[in-house]
Design an enzyme around this catalytic site. Structure first.
Site, mmCIF file in Angstrom:
data_model
loop_
_atom_site.group_PDB
_atom_site.id
_atom_site.type_symbol
_atom_site.label_atom_id
_atom_site.label_comp_id
_atom_site.label_asym_id
_atom_site.label_seq_id
_atom_site.Cartn_x
_atom_site.Cartn_y
_atom_site.Cartn_z
ATOM 1 N N TYR A 49 0.818 -1.210 0.000
ATOM 2 C CA TYR A 49 0.000 0.000 0.000
ATOM 3 C C TYR A 49 0.857 1.267 0.000
ATOM 4 O O TYR A 49 0.674 2.136 -0.867
ATOM 5 C CB TYR A 49 -0.984 -0.004 1.169
ATOM 6 C CG TYR A 49 -1.958 1.135 1.099
ATOM 7 C CD1 TYR A 49 -3.060 1.070 0.261
ATOM 8 C CD2 TYR A 49 -1.762 2.296 1.837
ATOM 9 C CE1 TYR A 49 -3.953 2.130 0.172
ATOM 10 C CE2 TYR A 49 -2.640 3.347 1.754
ATOM 11 C CZ TYR A 49 -3.739 3.267 0.923
ATOM 12 O OH TYR A 49 -4.605 4.303 0.837
ATOM 13 N N GLU A 56 2.084 6.378 -7.179
ATOM 14 C CA GLU A 56 1.062 7.267 -7.734
ATOM 15 C C GLU A 56 1.426 8.731 -7.523
ATOM 16 O O GLU A 56 1.305 9.554 -8.435
ATOM 17 C CB GLU A 56 -0.291 6.975 -7.094
ATOM 18 C CG GLU A 56 -0.897 5.664 -7.526
ATOM 19 C CD GLU A 56 -2.239 5.399 -6.854
ATOM 20 O OE1 GLU A 56 -2.710 6.244 -6.072
ATOM 21 O OE2 GLU A 56 -2.802 4.330 -7.125
#
Length: 100
Positions: A49, A56
Site C-alpha cells: 500500500y 502514484e
C-alpha cells in the site's frame, strides 16, 4: 510520464495486490484457502500500500510541469459556461488529499 520509474512501481505493486486479492477470493469460494494466500492477503498490504501510493504520487508530481505548460484538462474564462477549472491545481489538491 509513461517512461517514469514511478509508473512501473505502482503498476507492479497494484498488480501483485490484485493477484493476491483475487486468489484469496477464488480459493475462499472453493473452500480451499491455503495458509500462504491468507497470510499474503493480510500482510503484503503493509508493504504494497505505501509503495503503491508513493508510485502514484511520484507519477502525479512528474506530470505537473507538463500539465501546467499545456493547460491539459483546464477550462479558462471566458467561456460559455462561465466557469474556470485548473487541472494543475486540482492535481496538487489530490496529492495533498492522500495525507489523511
Amino acid at each position: 510520464i509513461q517512461n517514469e520509474e514511478s509508473v512501473i512501481l505502482f503498476l507492479v505493486v497494484w498488480t501483485v495486490t490484485e493477484i493476491t486479492r483475487y486468489s484469496f477470493y477464488t480459493f475462499s469460494l472453493l473452500n480451499h484457502l491455503p495458509y500462504f494466500i491468507k497470510w499474503a492477503r493480510y500482510n503484503f498490504f503493509i508493504i504494497l500500500y505505501p509503495a503503491g501510493v508513493a508510485g502514484e504520487l511520484l507519477t502525479i508530481y512528474a506530470a505537473l510541469p507538463y500539465v501546467k505548460k499545456t493547460g491539459m484538462f483546464s477550462l479558462r474564462l471566458p467561456n460559455k459556461y462561465n466557469v474556470s477549472f485548473d487541472y494543475y491545481y486540482f492535481l496538487i489538491i489530490v496529492m495533498f488529499s492522500y495525507v489523511p
